[in-house]
Design an enzyme around this catalytic site. Structure first.
Site, short mmCIF file in Angstrom:
data_model
loop_
_atom_site.label_atom_id
_atom_site.label_comp_id
_atom_site.label_asym_id
_atom_site.label_seq_id
_atom_site.Cartn_x
_atom_site.Cartn_y
_atom_site.Cartn_z
N GLY A 1 63.47 -4.77 75.33
CA GLY A 1 64.37 -5.50 76.22
C GLY A 1 64.22 -7.01 76.12
O GLY A 1 65.21 -7.74 76.07
N ASP B 1 55.16 2.68 70.52
CA ASP B 1 56.23 3.21 71.37
C ASP B 1 55.96 2.70 72.79
O ASP B 1 55.28 1.67 72.93
CB ASP B 1 56.24 4.75 71.28
CG ASP B 1 57.56 5.35 71.71
OD1 ASP B 1 58.50 5.39 70.89
OD2 ASP B 1 57.69 5.79 72.87
N LYS C 1 56.41 12.27 66.61
CA LYS C 1 56.18 11.49 67.83
C LYS C 1 54.89 11.93 68.47
O LYS C 1 54.48 13.08 68.31
CB LYS C 1 57.32 11.73 68.83
CG LYS C 1 57.44 10.67 69.88
CD LYS C 1 58.07 9.42 69.29
CE LYS C 1 58.58 8.46 70.29
NZ LYS C 1 59.63 7.61 69.71
N1 GLU Z 1 58.78 4.13 68.50
C1 GLU Z 1 59.88 3.56 67.76
C2 GLU Z 1 61.08 4.49 67.82
O1 GLU Z 1 61.22 5.28 68.74
C3 GLU Z 1 59.47 3.17 66.35
C4 GLU Z 1 59.01 4.28 65.48
C5 GLU Z 1 58.44 3.81 64.13
O2 GLU Z 1 58.46 2.63 63.86
O3 GLU Z 1 57.98 4.68 63.41
O4 GLU Z 1 61.95 4.44 67.01
#
Ligand code: GLU
Length: 416
Positions: free
Chosen positions: A223, A146, A106
């Site tokens: 959402g 994200d 992340k």
């Molecule tokens: N940010 C999204 C999550 O929290 C997607 C992450 C991704 O596709 O790698 O799952």
């Protein structure tokens, strides 16, 4: 004792409890309790006024036992290191539940993107990628959207990384635009996945989705599409909120029309035919399905007692504190945890990466069908564990995931 709101402490405790319950080699918790890598960077951005400003960013790579690190990058003024570390841990768990062959990662940049021009936003994105470029790559760590980041931002990230490497590296980032390596269905995938789990959950508790009432907190990518998709299945969205306020209509709002308004005005507020409602009241509304799709720590010990829904579908990451989860479960609410409910996003990110690597693209129907199969399998793996052990859905999800991660570490020889 005050309620624990630090997401890193929350996730470490969840991990520990799952490792103990599964009676695993203590090495598993030792390895999983913190990210394998964490980097904090400070990077310059040329602002429109001609001055350079530095911004702070983070990338956490939690665990790669099951495959390359994977996870989004958020742009948020309040993002902090422990939060990014926790979110990367949830990604490891999420991918394992879905049987998506990735570990967890992340990232975050401390910024309010609404205060930047498009040019500044592009320069900020490129500068951040330049800083973390040595850590990422299609076989190493694959960022994605994200909170407050979108397909355009992903395009700049991919372009910057490709420029630095000197060749097109489409598989380095997912959630890209359709005309630049994106996958059909990725944009709506998290929401579609949420709705698949809501349908499964509704079946289990005998709730008919036709006419079921839904309240949605947060009307960003997750959402808004969740509202539109659940309406297509006959449910009635009665309340929606965003950072500016909320709207309520007991006869149903039309999430589709609200989304059109948001395109124009930037907010759900003042939607014709609706009454205003504040965020706290929205969460406490009487409804069949509540979808928190904003940020962490929204359902807490302070309001959990007053929540009057049958199913909570966690579109956001970490919206329910452990204390609230306990209270809701005691009240008989089915809580479909984030690591399952919102895993559709990373699942279709995986499909996108597969398509980039093959240079061969699928139809939207293929994507949605594969997503549905994987969400239903994952839901049932978790639900069966929840029934078998008589534990909360969240605890069950951890057990399913951590057993898979532990098995991979074992076979790889990480545990001795
Ligand atoms: N940010 C999204 C999550 O929290 C997607 C992450 C991704 O596709 O790698 O799952």
């Amino acid at each position: 004792m005050t309620e624990e709101l630090n997401p890193l402490k929350i996730v470490a405790k969840q991990m520990k409890e799952a490792c103990d319950e599964l009676d695993l080699n203590p090495g598993v918790y030792e390895i999983l309790k913190e990210p394998q890598q964490f980097i904090e960077v400070s990077f310059p951005v040329l602002m429109d006024d001609g001055y350079v400003k530095t911004f702070k960013g983070f990338r956490a790579q939690h665990n790669n036992a099951l495959g390359p690190y994977k996870g989004g990058i958020r742009f948020h003024p309040d993002v902090y290191g422990d939060e990014v570390k926790a979110l990367s841990t949830w990604m490891t768990v999420k991918c394992a539940i879905m049987k998506v062959p990735y570990g967890g990662g992340k990232g975050g940049v401390v910024v309010d993107p609404r205060e930047l021009s498009q040019g500044e936003l592009q320069r900020l994105t490129r500068s951040f990628i330049e800083q973390i470029a040595p850590m990422i790559g299609p076989e190493k760590d694959i960022p994605a959207p994200d909170v407050n980041t979108n397909a355009q931002v992903m395009a700049w990230m991919t372009d910057e990384f490709s420029r630095l490497r000197g060749y097109p590296a489409l598989g380095v980032v997912t959630g890209k635009p359709l005309n630049y390596g994106g996958a059909l269905g990725r944009n709506e995938a998290t929401s579609r996945g949420c709705v698949f789990t809501a349908v499964e959950g509704a079946n289990k508790i005998g709730l008919d989705l036709e006419g079921a009432t839904v309240a949605i907190q947060g009307f960003g990518n997750v959402g808004s599409h969740a509202g539109i998709i659940i309406e297509e299945l006959g449910a009635k969205v009665i309340a929606i909120s965003d950072v500016y306020g909320g709207i309520y209509n007991p006869d149903g709002l039309s999430a589709k029309k609200v989304a059109e308004q948001v395109e124009e005005t930037g907010s759900v507020v003042d939607f014709p035919g609706s009454e205003p409602i504040n965020n706290d009241d929205l969460l406490e509304l009487e409804c069949d399905i509540l979808i928190p799709a904003a940020i962490e720590n929204q359902l807490t010990s302070k309001n959990a007692d007053r929540i009057k829904t049958k199913i909570v579908v966690e579109g956001a990451n970490g919206p329910t504190t452990p204390e609230a989860d306990r209270i809701l479960t005691e009240k008989g609410v089915l809580v479909i945890p984030d690591i399952l409910a919102n895993a559709g996003g990373v699942t279709v990110s995986y499909f996108e990466w597969v398509q980039n690597n093959y240079g061969f693209y699928w139809t939207e129907e293929e994507t949605n069908e594969r997503l549905r199969d994987m969400m239903i399998d994952a839901f049932n793996d978790v639900y069966d564990m929840h029934e078998e052990k008589q534990i909360r859905m969240r605890d069950a999800a951890y057990l399913v995931a951590i057993q898979r991660i532990a098995d991979a570490m074992e076979i790889r020889g990480w545990l001795g």
